[in-house]
Design an enzyme around this catalytic site. Structure first.
Site, short mmCIF file in Angstrom:
data_model
loop_
_atom_site.label_atom_id
_atom_site.label_comp_id
_atom_site.label_asym_id
_atom_site.label_seq_id
_atom_site.Cartn_x
_atom_site.Cartn_y
_atom_site.Cartn_z
CB SER A 211 -0.92 0.01 1.23
OG SER A 211 -1.83 -1.06 1.19
CB SER B 136 -12.99 0.63 -3.35
OG SER B 136 -11.58 0.66 -3.32
CD GLN C 184 -8.20 -0.08 -4.42
OE1 GLN C 184 -9.02 -0.30 -5.33
NE2 GLN C 184 -7.33 -0.98 -4.03
CG ASP D 189 -6.33 -6.37 1.89
OD1 ASP D 189 -7.29 -6.74 1.18
OD2 ASP D 189 -5.58 -5.44 1.57
CE LYS E 282 -10.72 -6.01 -0.72
NZ LYS E 282 -9.86 -4.80 -0.69
NE ARG F 287 -8.53 -11.51 -1.30
CZ ARG F 287 -7.73 -10.44 -1.31
NH1 ARG F 287 -7.95 -9.45 -0.46
NH2 ARG F 287 -6.73 -10.37 -2.17
CE LYS G 52 -3.66 -8.49 -7.65
NZ LYS G 52 -3.56 -7.28 -6.84
#
Length: 432
Positions: free
Chosen positions: A22, A168, A170, A310, A337, A341, A409
């Protein structure tokens, strides 16, 4: 496509936690937006970080030096641009949601046509927050039925941006990077409860390090002055609590593990793993140079993951080996995600004898003594692959994880670190 076969064994020893993904994304972006040279050190070249670095190069930023140290970490020198310029119209974000959502508004600063592409689940991850902004501001955009590729032409304008807070963070971070560079002032208003506040804290903290000031009004509104300048800076990326969580749980269910390069003063939301583990009865010893996690009998609790989503794959595993019932709540966003998940981790652990009930926005995990061996799949999700790797320690027979290379990743050296702690891993290409 690769697979690993793991013979059950307790892990033990010392591991250097990889740098925060991050914070790596954020440092590269801030350095790229400053006029002058910045040095970013303690990087690993995971697929996600490479995607962000290449994206900034497509927008005219230069990476003028790259060095690798004895610990396989990288130091890069970035020559940023005050005014971005599209050098490569197609920006490949690979499977990195951070790259895509951070860079879309930044890409409009170049005021030229640019196309964002991606792979895997990223192609269909929700982008409606940005589409609504484009329509309001008259920015031309084309998608493939709402999915990638996304082609943009036009520049964001200073405005009042109303953004939902539970899809999100983001999107909010992408705007926070971009709006200070516009000519006039803007503000971002969060229209409902903001989840993942810690990720916004990381963005604001990194912006501050590079000279950008933003007023945070209780996470309900962010006031952003225009015409700000990013100041070049040398910055070392700290260790990643979301990656460290895998080894922390390994220490609880195996043998003692010392985790190095975790900053206990960090603003990372996934630092919550320490508090969660201790509430469950886990033994953590705090040292000057790291933490030591000791084997522990843990008990189930209820965990609200709205601010640390996460952690869910590895928390599901910890709950599996804890007495009683562990409940994971407020995790609906986990369904969008790299994999769903909630479904992927419950499906794969249940194959091995776990007792996990999938709920609409979480999991109900009933503790068991151990797991069987068998064959499981990562669902092309790095965090699922790593959680399953740690699960092998409590299996009664060999565990095969298909598509194990998904760890590249975010944590390319995961299996090497697993081996260094005593793990018995055999890797091969599927189909051989």
């Amino acid at each position: 496509m690769k697979a690993v076969k793991i013979s059950p064994n307790k892990l033990k020893g010392e591991v250097v936690i990889p740098p925060s993904k991050s914070m790596s994304h954020r440092a590269i972006i801030c350095a790229a937006l400053g006029h002058g040279k910045s040095k970013i050190s303690n990087l690993i070249m995971s697929k996600d970080i490479i995607a962000t670095m290449e994206a900034m190069k497509s927008l005219g930023v230069k990476v003028i030096d790259t060095k690798k140290d004895n610990n396989d970490k990288y130091e890069i020198i970035i020559e940023g641009r005050d005014q971005l310029k599209v050098l490569n119209e197609v920006i490949d974000c690979n499977e990195s949601g951070s790259t895509l959502r951070f860079l879309i508004p930044i890409g409009t600063l170049a005021d030229d046509k640019v196309t964002f592409t991606g792979r895997g689940k990223l192609v269909e991850r929700p982008m409606d927050t940005y589409y609504e902004i484009f329509e309001k501001q008259g920015i031309k955009y084309e998608t493939n039925g709402g999915n990638l590729p996304l082609t943009l032409e036009g520049k964001l304008k200073a405005d009042k941006y109303e953004v939902v807070g539970n899809v999100s963070s983001q999107f909010i971070s992408g705007l926070l990077f971009t709006l200070p560079k516009l000519d006039e002032d803007s503000n971002i208003v969060i229209t409902n409860n903001l989840e993942s506040k810690a990720y916004i804290d990381l963005t604001l903290d990194m912006l501050g390090k590079f000279g950008i000031k933003i007023e945070n009004k209780n996470y309900e509104e962010f006031k952003i002055d225009g015409n700000q300048k990013y100041t070049p800076k040398d910055y070392r990326v700290e260790g990643d609590f979301s990656q460290g969580a895998f080894w922390i749980v390994a220490g609880l269910i195996g043998d003692s593990i010392k985790c190095l390069d975790l900053d206990l003063g960090s603003k990372q939301g996934d630092k919550a793993i320490l508090e969660i583990v201790e509430k469950m009865g886990g033994k953590i010893e705090y040292k000057e140079d790291g933490i030591i996690v000791h084997p522990s009998e843990t008990k189930g609790i209820t965990i609200d993951v709205s601010q640390c989503p996460d952690l869910v794959p590895i928390l599901a595993l910890l709950g599996t080996f804890s007495k009683g019932v562990t409940k994971i709540t407020n995790g609906a966003r986990l369904r969008i995600k790299e994999s769903d998940r909630l479904k992927s981790i419950s499906t794969e652990l249940n194959k091995l004898g776990a007792n996990i009930i999938e709920l609409e926005d979480g999991l109900e995990i009933h503790g068991v003594e151990g797991l069987t061996g068998g064959v499981v799949n990562s669902w092309n999700d790095h965090r699922i692959a790593m959680a399953l790797g740690i699960a092998s320690m409590k299996c009664s027979g060999e565990l095969t994880i298909e598509n194990s290379s998904s760890v590249e990743k975010s944590y390319p050296s995961f299996w090497e670190d697993f081996k260094s702690l005593g793990g018995h891993v055999h890797e091969w290409n599927m189909g051989e």
